[in-house]
Motif scaffolding. Structure first.
Motif, PDB file in Angstrom:
ATOM      1  N   GLU A   1      26.065  56.022  45.519  1.00  0.00           N
ATOM      2  CA  GLU A   1      25.698  56.132  46.937  1.00  0.00           C
ATOM      3  C   GLU A   1      26.892  55.842  47.838  1.00  0.00           C
ATOM      4  N   LEU A   2      27.647  54.793  47.513  1.00  0.00           N
ATOM      5  CA  LEU A   2      28.811  54.441  48.324  1.00  0.00           C
ATOM      6  C   LEU A   2      29.970  55.405  48.087  1.00  0.00           C
ATOM      7  N   LEU A   3      30.123  55.881  46.867  1.00  0.00           N
ATOM      8  CA  LEU A   3      31.202  56.812  46.555  1.00  0.00           C
ATOM      9  C   LEU A   3      31.002  58.149  47.272  1.00  0.00           C
ATOM     10  N   LYS A   4      29.759  58.559  47.433  1.00  0.00           N
ATOM     11  CA  LYS A   4      29.485  59.834  48.104  1.00  0.00           C
ATOM     12  C   LYS A   4      29.821  59.787  49.590  1.00  0.00           C
ATOM     13  N   LYS A   5      30.073  58.599  50.117  1.00  0.00           N
ATOM     14  CA  LYS A   5      30.479  58.458  51.518  1.00  0.00           C
ATOM     15  C   LYS A   5      31.989  58.587  51.691  1.00  0.00           C
ATOM     16  N   SER A   6      32.705  58.698  50.587  1.00  0.00           N
ATOM     17  CA  SER A   6      34.158  58.834  50.621  1.00  0.00           C
ATOM     18  C   SER A   6      34.549  60.303  50.728  1.00  0.00           C
ATOM     19  N   ASP A   7      35.693  60.567  51.358  1.00  0.00           N
ATOM     20  CA  ASP A   7      36.200  61.932  51.451  1.00  0.00           C
ATOM     21  C   ASP A   7      36.790  62.411  50.128  1.00  0.00           C
ATOM     22  N   GLN A   8      37.313  61.484  49.335  1.00  0.00           N
ATOM     23  CA  GLN A   8      37.926  61.831  48.053  1.00  0.00           C
ATOM     24  C   GLN A   8      37.506  60.820  46.988  1.00  0.00           C
ATOM     25  N   PRO A   9      36.251  60.826  46.605  1.00  0.00           N
ATOM     26  CA  PRO A   9      35.777  59.835  45.633  1.00  0.00           C
ATOM     27  C   PRO A   9      36.361  60.073  44.235  1.00  0.00           C
TER      28      PRO A   9
ATOM     29  N   ASN B   1      30.323  48.522  27.045  1.00  0.00           N
ATOM     30  CA  ASN B   1      31.254  49.648  27.126  1.00  0.00           C
ATOM     31  C   ASN B   1      30.611  50.948  27.603  1.00  0.00           C
ATOM     32  N   LEU B   2      29.343  51.139  27.298  1.00  0.00           N
ATOM     33  CA  LEU B   2      28.662  52.367  27.701  1.00  0.00           C
ATOM     34  C   LEU B   2      27.619  52.109  28.783  1.00  0.00           C
ATOM     35  N   PHE B   3      26.602  51.337  28.454  1.00  0.00           N
ATOM     36  CA  PHE B   3      25.495  51.152  29.389  1.00  0.00           C
ATOM     37  C   PHE B   3      25.936  50.391  30.639  1.00  0.00           C
ATOM     38  N   GLY B   4      26.882  49.474  30.480  1.00  0.00           N
ATOM     39  CA  GLY B   4      27.407  48.767  31.641  1.00  0.00           C
ATOM     40  C   GLY B   4      28.125  49.715  32.591  1.00  0.00           C
ATOM     41  N   ALA B   5      28.944  50.595  32.030  1.00  0.00           N
ATOM     42  CA  ALA B   5      29.662  51.569  32.856  1.00  0.00           C
ATOM     43  C   ALA B   5      28.690  52.517  33.555  1.00  0.00           C
ATOM     44  N   ILE B   6      27.658  52.922  32.852  1.00  0.00           N
ATOM     45  CA  ILE B   6      26.653  53.808  33.449  1.00  0.00           C
ATOM     46  C   ILE B   6      25.926  53.097  34.579  1.00  0.00           C
ATOM     47  N   SER B   7      25.549  51.841  34.354  1.00  0.00           N
ATOM     48  CA  SER B   7      24.835  51.068  35.365  1.00  0.00           C
ATOM     49  C   SER B   7      25.661  50.945  36.639  1.00  0.00           C
ATOM     50  N   VAL B   8      26.934  50.597  36.489  1.00  0.00           N
ATOM     51  CA  VAL B   8      27.806  50.448  37.655  1.00  0.00           C
ATOM     52  C   VAL B   8      27.970  51.786  38.370  1.00  0.00           C
ATOM     53  N   THR B   9      28.192  52.842  37.602  1.00  0.00           N
ATOM     54  CA  THR B   9      28.384  54.168  38.187  1.00  0.00           C
ATOM     55  C   THR B   9      27.168  54.607  38.988  1.00  0.00           C
TER      56      THR B   9
END
Length: 245
Positions: A125-133, A112-120
């Motif tokens: 890197e890929l989210l920062k390539k979006s115009d509206q992440p 619930n916590l560490f898994g979400a952090i790991s994925v985030t």
């Protein structure tokens, strides 16, 4: 076409969220710990007429699995517009503060916590390539410390030593993440879909899966004027649905 990754999406609220986002024209990566089960779900969805949904194997507690999923989406899309950290577990019940084993508490936090952090962290890197992440961390009303301290709250007596605290910690992490990304076009929020009847709770909740998913979609597909670092709850009966922390 915007792309979205939903972890833990091969059933219940995650699956319904995938359906609703697909209907809105997004390309949905349906995250599943077991690729075979995920592909079986995709087959069913395709037969129902849903399009632009693809299964991706991702175990949020396994860094190698998370990285492999990131590399796949990067190869196929080049970016990611939306991350919905939906994967979660309830853990062993009951969960008393006095007797719950440390190992059982750690297991809940691992997903619930560490898994979400790991994925985030892996997908930033890929989210920062979006115009509206957008990053939506799926939480619970049981993560609100304010409500848990209010004897008049309707779920005041629903206390546990692992699940609720894991969501409180996820809420706290989200505040920090939203602050760090405040100068970028990110919207980072925690969303409580409400007490919903699902396999997760043996179908005890009063809310519907459709309503829960719709609430997640509403507070994920937002414009540039939407808030960030906020806590939205489908159980809060006002127009904004803003929950106290």
């Amino acid at each position: 076409m915007k792309t979205v990754l939903i972890t833990g999406a091969n059933r219940s609220i995650g699956l319904e969220t995938a359906k609703q986002l697909s209907e809105k024209g997004l390309f949905v990566y349906l995250g599943s710990r077991n690729l075979t089960k995920g592909e079986e779900t995709i087959k069913d969805l395709t037969e129902q007429g849903f399009q632009n949904i693809k299964a991706v194997e991702i175990d949020v507690t396994n860094p190698e699995s998370v990285l492999k999923a990131k590399e796949q989406i990067e190869d196929e899309q080049g970016k990611l517009d939306i991350l919905i950290n939906n994967a979660g577990i309830l853990g062993v019940i009951p969960q008393t503060a006095e007797h719950t084993a440390i190992e059982d508490i750690k297991a809940v936090f691992e997903t619930n916590l560490f898994g979400a952090i790991s994925v985030t962290q892996t997908f930033l890197e890929l989210l920062k390539k979006s115009d509206q992440p957008r990053i939506s961390n799926i939480t619970s009303g049981l993560g609100s410390l304010t409500l848990h301290s209010d004897p008049s709250w309707k779920y005041y007596h629903v206390k546990n030593a692992a699940y609720g605290p894991s969501k409180s910690a996820l809420n706290a992490y989200t505040i920090v993440l939203a602050y760090e990304l405040r100068d970028l076009p990110f919207k980072v929020n925690v969303i409580d879909p409400g007490y919903t009847a699902t396999d997760f709770n043996h179908h005890n909740g009063p809310g519907s899966i459709e309503s829960a998913a719709s609430f997640i979609v509403k507070h994920t597909l937002t414009d540039e004027n939407a808030p960030t670092g906020q806590y939205f709850s489908n159980d809060i009966e006002d127009e904004d649905g803003i929950s106290p922390w």
